[in-house]
Design an enzyme around this catalytic site. Structure first.
Site, PDB file in Angstrom:
ATOM      1  N   GLU A  17       0.868  -1.180   0.000  1.00  0.00           N
ATOM      2  CA  GLU A  17       0.000   0.000   0.000  1.00  0.00           C
ATOM      3  C   GLU A  17       0.900   1.224   0.000  1.00  0.00           C
ATOM      4  O   GLU A  17       1.479   1.573   1.029  1.00  0.00           O
ATOM      5  CB  GLU A  17      -0.924  -0.014   1.222  1.00  0.00           C
ATOM      6  N   CYS A  40      -2.106   9.457   2.854  1.00  0.00           N
ATOM      7  CA  CYS A  40      -1.688   8.885   1.565  1.00  0.00           C
ATOM      8  C   CYS A  40      -2.701   9.135   0.460  1.00  0.00           C
ATOM      9  O   CYS A  40      -2.357   9.097  -0.722  1.00  0.00           O
ATOM     10  CB  CYS A  40      -1.403   7.389   1.705  1.00  0.00           C
TER      11      CYS A  40
END
Length: 455
Positions: free
Chosen positions: A207, A241
């Site tokens: 990720e 993010c």
């Protein structure tokens, strides 16, 4: 690290994690521990980067509580053996798929949401029947220490163990025989993790991040777009993010959007955000210096003030920006928002098609044709139409990247699937054994070809 992994292997081999009741007990236990220590968690996050308690609860604990409840409500169904059709060529037989845990899972967590992004993948790994080693981020030392204390004092280390340390500790863990690796962090470190995993052919999920755009067309509800972009960008001081990294807005709306976002910044944090209890700080000096160097004073529309002593960077809007500017060369990961104008949506789509695929994309538009055009023609991990970041709050939506923003998915059912190997089984009956498949094959090929016409 060898002993840590060996204990986990022994625990997994005992078969305890194969019991659904055991998995449920551990998930509920973890939720109870988090609830009991909420105030300590708020304090640790405040000490690491002055995260407001509201943000700590909304973006860290609430997300975990929601995920645990979702897993507990569905794990029995997901873990069931699934019968599938058997092929005629294997008659008589039965076929089924049995969800099987991988074994020992290593979760390497980031610092920006050091509770939620550490424990969310852990929940899926536990639900799927694995044992877990968690490596919290050393860049959030207070939270890392608290997590390690809560985990290691409440769980059998053979089942769930937290290991603190730096990059050397991570490398030491990666050299051990693991069954699955889950990493959240930068693309640069993700490549290192992947190389280590390749040495032992260990499956993994990455990720990562990237420059996630927001696009605002002429049809957008501009005041609402400004509010939602400002919220998604400046929550956690931009250290998210999936925060909108930059904005493309139609030229006719550029100045108005800049002023509206400026207005929302003042509405959220006051005239001096450094005095606001609702605005976080940058995690450490290294990241502060990197961000401060991305601010070009003559291109600042709003903000731009910094304080190295408190690692404060004011919510900042930058204009007159091109892809040649330093702020567009890397993921910003901080409270700096470049806003660029565009005239033609097709040209923007072409531009973005030639950039790295982002983890998220946000489109603000009430034009259905434009919505379909953007969603169809651009590749990205996930995103929203007329909002930012909020798609992470739906446990029914898989979360993950594509290309340089990572691969593999989690959240909800997808978390269970990520940490599960679907074991395929065919059970053949003994009462009939068709001789055609056995040698010698003389004269059998023509019969095989005739048979395949009917399959």
């Amino acid at each position: 690290m060898e002993q840590v992994v060996k204990k986990q292997q022994q625990f997994f081999n005992s078969g305890k994690t194969l019991e659904i009741s055991f998995r449920k007990q551990q998930l509920q236990k973890l939720k109870d521990i988090l609830k009991e220590h909420e105030d300590e968690i708020y304090e640790s996050l405040n000490e690491d980067f002055r995260k407001p308690p509201f943000e700590s609860h909304a973006t860290e604990l609430f997300v975990l509580y929601q995920e645990i409840d979702h897993l507990l409500a569905n794990i029995d169904r997901w873990a069931k053996t699934k019968k599938v059709k058997s092929s005629f060529i294997n008659f008589p037989s039965k076929s089924y798929i049995k969800p099987q845990p991988y074994g020992i899972v290593l979760v390497i967590a980031p610092w920006n949401y050091p509770v939620q992004l550490a424990l969310n993948p852990v929940l899926g790994a536990i639900a799927a029947g694995n044992t877990v080693i968690l490596k919290p981020s050393e860049n959030a030392p207070h939270t890392s220490r608290l997590l390690a204390e809560l985990i290691n004092s409440n769980f059998d280390p053979g089942f769930f163990r937290a290991v603190e340390g730096d990059a050397e500790t991570t490398q030491s863990l990666l050299s051990e025989p693991l069954d699955y690796i889950f990493f959240t962090g930068s693309t640069h470190v993700g490549k290192i993790i992947m190389k280590s995993a390749a040495d032992q052919l260990t499956p993994l999920t990455l990720e990562l991040g990237g420059k996630s755009p927001a696009i605002v067309d002429r049809s957008a509800d501009l005041p609402l777009a400004a509010k939602r972009i400002a919220w998604g960008k400046f929550i956690n001081a931009g250290q998210t993010c999936v925060s909108p990294d930059y904005v493309y807005v139609h030229t006719s709306k550029h100045t108005e959007l800049c002023r509206l976002i400026q207005k929302e910044i003042r509405s959220f944090y006051g005239d001096d955000p450094s005095q606001s209890d609702d605005f976080a700080r940058i995690i450490n000096d290294k990241h502060f210096d990197r961000l401060a160097n991305l601010i070009t004073p003559e291109k600042v529309f709003h903000g731009g003030n910094t304080d190295p002593d408190t690692r404060y960077i004011e919510p900042t809007i930058m204009t007159e920006i091109s892809w040649d500017d330093p702020v567009m060369q890397e993921e910003i990961f901080g409270p700096i928002l470049p806003i660029l104008p565009f005239d033609d949506l097709g040209e923007i789509i072409s531009t973005l098609q030639n950039k790295s695929k982002p983890l998220a994309l946000y489109l603000f538009s009430t034009n259905n044709k434009n919505q379909k055009k953007v969603i169809r023609n651009l590749q990205f991990g996930g995103g929203c139409i007329n909002d930012t970041v909020a798609h992470l709050g739906n446990t029914e939506l898989p979360f993950g990247g594509i290309g340089n923003s990572g691969f593999g998915l989690y959240h909800g059912k997808t978390s269970f699937d990520t940490f599960t190997h679907p074991k395929s089984i065919m059970k053949k009956s003994n009462w009939l054994d068709i001789p055609m498949r056995y040698p010698p094959y003389k004269e059998k090929l023509k019969w095989l070809k005739k048979l395949t016409k009917f399959l």
